[in-house]
Design a protein around this motif. Structure first.
Motif, PDB file in Angstrom:
ATOM      1  N   PRO A  41     -22.493  -2.383  35.788  1.00  0.00           N
ATOM      2  CA  PRO A  41     -23.239  -1.138  35.748  1.00  0.00           C
ATOM      3  C   PRO A  41     -22.576  -0.081  36.611  1.00  0.00           C
ATOM      4  O   PRO A  41     -21.863  -0.377  37.559  1.00  0.00           O
ATOM      5  CB  PRO A  41     -24.619  -1.516  36.285  1.00  0.00           C
ATOM      6  N   ALA A  42     -22.820   1.151  36.256  1.00  0.00           N
ATOM      7  CA  ALA A  42     -22.234   2.272  36.983  1.00  0.00           C
ATOM      8  C   ALA A  42     -22.965   2.461  38.301  1.00  0.00           C
ATOM      9  O   ALA A  42     -24.176   2.290  38.388  1.00  0.00           O
ATOM     10  CB  ALA A  42     -22.341   3.541  36.143  1.00  0.00           C
ATOM     11  N   VAL A  43     -22.200   2.792  39.330  1.00  0.00           N
ATOM     12  CA  VAL A  43     -22.758   3.033  40.651  1.00  0.00           C
ATOM     13  C   VAL A  43     -22.978   4.529  40.781  1.00  0.00           C
ATOM     14  O   VAL A  43     -22.115   5.335  40.455  1.00  0.00           O
ATOM     15  CB  VAL A  43     -21.808   2.523  41.757  1.00  0.00           C
ATOM     16  N   ALA A  44     -24.174   4.905  41.239  1.00  0.00           N
ATOM     17  CA  ALA A  44     -24.495   6.320  41.385  1.00  0.00           C
ATOM     18  C   ALA A  44     -24.753   6.622  42.836  1.00  0.00           C
ATOM     19  O   ALA A  44     -25.285   5.800  43.583  1.00  0.00           O
ATOM     20  CB  ALA A  44     -25.715   6.657  40.541  1.00  0.00           C
ATOM     21  N   SER A  45     -24.344   7.819  43.267  1.00  0.00           N
ATOM     22  CA  SER A  45     -24.594   8.271  44.635  1.00  0.00           C
ATOM     23  C   SER A  45     -25.383   9.559  44.567  1.00  0.00           C
ATOM     24  O   SER A  45     -25.084  10.443  43.751  1.00  0.00           O
ATOM     25  CB  SER A  45     -23.271   8.516  45.373  1.00  0.00           C
ATOM     26  N   ILE A  46     -26.359   9.675  45.470  1.00  0.00           N
ATOM     27  CA  ILE A  46     -27.197  10.864  45.520  1.00  0.00           C
ATOM     28  C   ILE A  46     -27.133  11.401  46.940  1.00  0.00           C
ATOM     29  O   ILE A  46     -27.270  10.656  47.912  1.00  0.00           O
ATOM     30  CB  ILE A  46     -28.655  10.537  45.137  1.00  0.00           C
TER      31      ILE A  46
END
Length: 154
Positions: A42-47
């Protein structure tokens, strides 16, 4: 008829207390954990938050609910039966009002005929029994009458 129940009657019952007993594990031999690679990574997301902190994690796809099952169509016969029942109920009310109206109109006509018969019969009775009016003969005032040679001079 009903049995009497006193209000201060409390049945005495024995209470049995159960203490929880822990379950023993029934595992004969622990199964080894085998790592399984996911089919896709899965893609890793940063906020970045407004205060400057960065939160990193996996993007979670929202769970799509199952589509609703299509409602079964109502048969045309069932719709016709329901509409017929509604129509019948409406007609029954109308027929009730109509029969009431006819009964009231019949009573009114009967009363009018009876009233006409009473009035007409009264008029006939007045005509027959009235003292005024000609009775088919001649009324002679004897005091003023002058009869000469069998001839009346009035």
């Amino acid at each position: 008829m009903y049995p009497d129940h006193p209000t201060n009657w409390h049945p005495v019952t024995a209470v049995e207390v159960h203490q929880p007993v822990p379950l023993t594990a029934a595992i004969a031999a622990p199964t080894p954990l085998v790592p399984v690679q996911p089919v896709s990574v899965p893609a890793v997301a940063s906020i970045v938050l407004p205060d400057g902190r960065v939160i990193t994690g996996y993007a979670i796809n929202p769970v799509q609910p199952e589509p609703l099952a299509a409602k079964p169509t109502v048969s045309r016969t069932a719709v016709n039966i329901a509409l017929g029942g509604i129509g019948f109920a409406a007609v029954c009310g109308g027929l009730l009002v109509l029969t009431t109206f006819i009964a009231a109109l019949t009573a009114l006509i009967t009363q009018l005929i009876t009233l006409a018969a009473v009035i007409f019969g009264g008029w006939i009775a007045v005509q027959i029994f009235s003292a005024s009016g000609p009775k088919g003969g001649t009324t002679v005032n004897i005091r003023r009458a002058v009869i000469k040679r069998n001839h009346f001079h009035g």
